[in-house]
Design a protein around this motif. Structure first.
Motif, PDB file in Angstrom:
ATOM      1  N   VAL A   1       0.852  -1.195   0.000  1.00  0.00           N
ATOM      2  CA  VAL A   1       0.000   0.000   0.000  1.00  0.00           C
ATOM      3  C   VAL A   1       0.886   1.244   0.000  1.00  0.00           C
ATOM      4  O   VAL A   1       2.064   1.188   0.361  1.00  0.00           O
ATOM      5  N   SER A   2       0.302   2.369  -0.418  1.00  0.00           N
ATOM      6  CA  SER A   2       0.966   3.666  -0.328  1.00  0.00           C
ATOM      7  C   SER A   2       0.074   4.593   0.478  1.00  0.00           C
ATOM      8  O   SER A   2      -1.142   4.384   0.557  1.00  0.00           O
ATOM      9  N   TYR A   3       0.689   5.603   1.078  1.00  0.00           N
ATOM     10  CA  TYR A   3      -0.027   6.533   1.956  1.00  0.00           C
ATOM     11  C   TYR A   3       0.160   7.948   1.420  1.00  0.00           C
ATOM     12  O   TYR A   3       1.276   8.349   1.101  1.00  0.00           O
ATOM     13  N   PHE A   4      -0.921   8.708   1.362  1.00  0.00           N
ATOM     14  CA  PHE A   4      -0.820  10.094   0.884  1.00  0.00           C
ATOM     15  C   PHE A   4      -1.128  11.049   2.018  1.00  0.00           C
ATOM     16  O   PHE A   4      -2.183  10.984   2.651  1.00  0.00           O
ATOM     17  N   HIS A   5      -0.185  11.937   2.262  1.00  0.00           N
ATOM     18  CA  HIS A   5      -0.298  12.967   3.283  1.00  0.00           C
ATOM     19  C   HIS A   5      -0.670  14.249   2.542  1.00  0.00           C
ATOM     20  O   HIS A   5       0.189  14.951   2.001  1.00  0.00           O
ATOM     21  N   ARG A   6      -1.990  14.502   2.476  1.00  0.00           N
ATOM     22  CA  ARG A   6      -2.468  15.581   1.617  1.00  0.00           C
ATOM     23  C   ARG A   6      -1.977  16.953   2.077  1.00  0.00           C
ATOM     24  O   ARG A   6      -1.718  17.841   1.257  1.00  0.00           O
ATOM     25  N   ALA A   7      -1.830  17.126   3.395  1.00  0.00           N
ATOM     26  CA  ALA A   7      -1.414  18.432   3.919  1.00  0.00           C
ATOM     27  C   ALA A   7      -0.082  18.882   3.323  1.00  0.00           C
ATOM     28  O   ALA A   7       0.128  20.073   3.069  1.00  0.00           O
ATOM     29  N   SER A   8       0.813  17.933   3.074  1.00  0.00           N
ATOM     30  CA  SER A   8       2.109  18.288   2.473  1.00  0.00           C
ATOM     31  C   SER A   8       2.208  17.788   1.027  1.00  0.00           C
ATOM     32  O   SER A   8       3.237  17.965   0.381  1.00  0.00           O
ATOM     33  N   ARG A   9       1.164  17.157   0.545  1.00  0.00           N
ATOM     34  CA  ARG A   9       1.111  16.531  -0.790  1.00  0.00           C
ATOM     35  C   ARG A   9       2.286  15.573  -1.004  1.00  0.00           C
ATOM     36  O   ARG A   9       2.873  15.497  -2.088  1.00  0.00           O
ATOM     37  N   THR A  10       2.594  14.828   0.064  1.00  0.00           N
ATOM     38  CA  THR A  10       3.666  13.828  -0.010  1.00  0.00           C
ATOM     39  C   THR A  10       3.053  12.431  -0.045  1.00  0.00           C
ATOM     40  O   THR A  10       2.196  12.116   0.785  1.00  0.00           O
ATOM     41  N   ALA A  11       3.491  11.616  -0.997  1.00  0.00           N
ATOM     42  CA  ALA A  11       3.032  10.219  -1.067  1.00  0.00           C
ATOM     43  C   ALA A  11       4.165   9.305  -0.603  1.00  0.00           C
ATOM     44  O   ALA A  11       5.286   9.378  -1.136  1.00  0.00           O
ATOM     45  N   PHE A  12       3.859   8.475   0.384  1.00  0.00           N
ATOM     46  CA  PHE A  12       4.830   7.502   0.886  1.00  0.00           C
ATOM     47  C   PHE A  12       4.612   6.220   0.093  1.00  0.00           C
ATOM     48  O   PHE A  12       3.615   5.525   0.288  1.00  0.00           O
ATOM     49  N   VAL A  13       5.532   5.933  -0.822  1.00  0.00           N
ATOM     50  CA  VAL A  13       5.258   4.933  -1.850  1.00  0.00           C
ATOM     51  C   VAL A  13       6.091   3.657  -1.713  1.00  0.00           C
ATOM     52  O   VAL A  13       6.039   2.792  -2.592  1.00  0.00           O
ATOM     53  N   GLY A  14       6.832   3.513  -0.606  1.00  0.00           N
ATOM     54  CA  GLY A  14       7.568   2.264  -0.381  1.00  0.00           C
ATOM     55  C   GLY A  14       8.424   1.894  -1.569  1.00  0.00           C
ATOM     56  O   GLY A  14       9.156   2.722  -2.100  1.00  0.00           O
TER      57      GLY A  14
END
Ligand SMILES: [Zn+2]
Length: 303
Positions: free
Chosen positions: A161-174
């Motif tokens: 899975v990937s996680y999106f931190h919308r507040a900083s528009r950063t996607a944690f994509v492993g």
């Protein structure tokens, strides 16, 4: 520790004493922190030291966000939960049972790493089921006071899975985002066995782009801001690697060993056009090329 964005930093676990191989993202909240991919238990003391340099401690951990359960990403999870029994562990449903009962995962990794299991990874402790928060993709979660969106992003692993931190528009994509260090002028899609799926990987990249992230954060290693260029290059390289594996598989005159060594040498040749020897060695420390052959060959034979 390095700063990623407001309230986001990342730490270096110094995998096998080498910096720039495994990065753990740190989300800071009012009462504690969340870590994305804590890395293996063998790196835990280095991770702790880096957290301490930023005024943080493993005792602050409220949540662990796993992109997937491979040892270099999730190995320390159970060890941390033992220390922080209330810690939430987010993981895809296809990986969750292996976190609760890691025997099969450990057995298959032992086939690959043999007696290097301990030195490389350290303990892979089971996570009590009550700590597990099972994901399918599409969820909105809160970790250490941060809102994150979850997407199912297979290709590298079927439970990724990937996680999106919308507040900083950063996607944690492993590993779906590939491997790229700050000084690397290129990207590497890691393709270990057992569940490489090139078509699914393409779809996952499209899913990540739907978020319109301004930065990607990769476990190997850190942030990239040229998002579209990076992901385009990732898929191009994945195609090149698949073609190389396909050609070697089709050559009836080669033994299995010759195919693997041919793949490794030709892939090194491709990367030498853009990497120094030091950088190539660091890349192979995180992603052994022989293992990439194994994953692609297995996928092609299954197709
Ligand atoms: Zn990895």
């Amino acid at each position: 520790m390095q700063v990623l964005a407001h309230k986001l930093r990342y730490a270096d676990g110094q995998f096998r004493g080498t910096s720039g191989v495994i990065a753990t993202a740190v989300l800071e909240g009012p009462s504690g922190i969340a870590l994305v991919d804590p890395g293996p238990t063998s790196d835990l003391s280095s991770l702790e030291a880096d957290l301490a340099s930023g005024g943080l401690s493993l005792d602050d951990v409220e949540a662990l966000l796993l992109t997937h359960i491979h040892l270099d990403h999730a190995g320390a999870t159970g060890t941390i939960v033992r220390r922080r029994p209330g810690c939430r562990v987010y993981v895809h449903e296809r990986g969750a049972r292996h976190m609760a009962s890691p025997e099969k995962l450990i057995a298959s990794a032992t086939q690959i790493y043999g007696d290097q299991m301990g030195p490389l990874w350290g303990e892979f402790a089971a996570v009590p089921e009550t700590n597990l928060h099972v994901l399918r993709g599409g969820e909105q979660i809160q970790a250490a006071g941060h809102d994150l969106e979850v997407a199912y992003t297979p290709g590298h692993a079927q439970h990724h899975v990937s996680y999106f931190h919308r507040a900083s528009r950063t996607a944690f994509v492993g590993d779906t985002g590939g491997c790229r260090t700050a000084v690397m002028r290129t990207v590497m899609p890691p393709t270990p066995p057992p569940d490489i799926d090139v078509a699914a990987w393409h779809a996952s990249v499209a899913r990540i782009l739907e978020w319109q992230p301004e930065a990607l954060f990769m476990t190997h290693f850190g942030p990239v801001t040229a998002v579209a260029a990076h992901l385009g290059e990732l898929l191009d390289r994945l195609e090149v690697m698949q073609q190389l594996a396909r050609r070697l598989l089709a050559d009836q005159g080669l033994s299995e060993e010759e195919r693997e060594s041919g793949f490794v040498e030709q892939l090194r040749g491709i990367f030498r056009q853009q990497l120094s020897e030091v950088e190539l060695r660091r890349l192979e420390l995180g992603v052994p090329f022989g293992m990439c052959w194994g994953g692609l060959a297995r996928a092609l034979r299954k197709a």
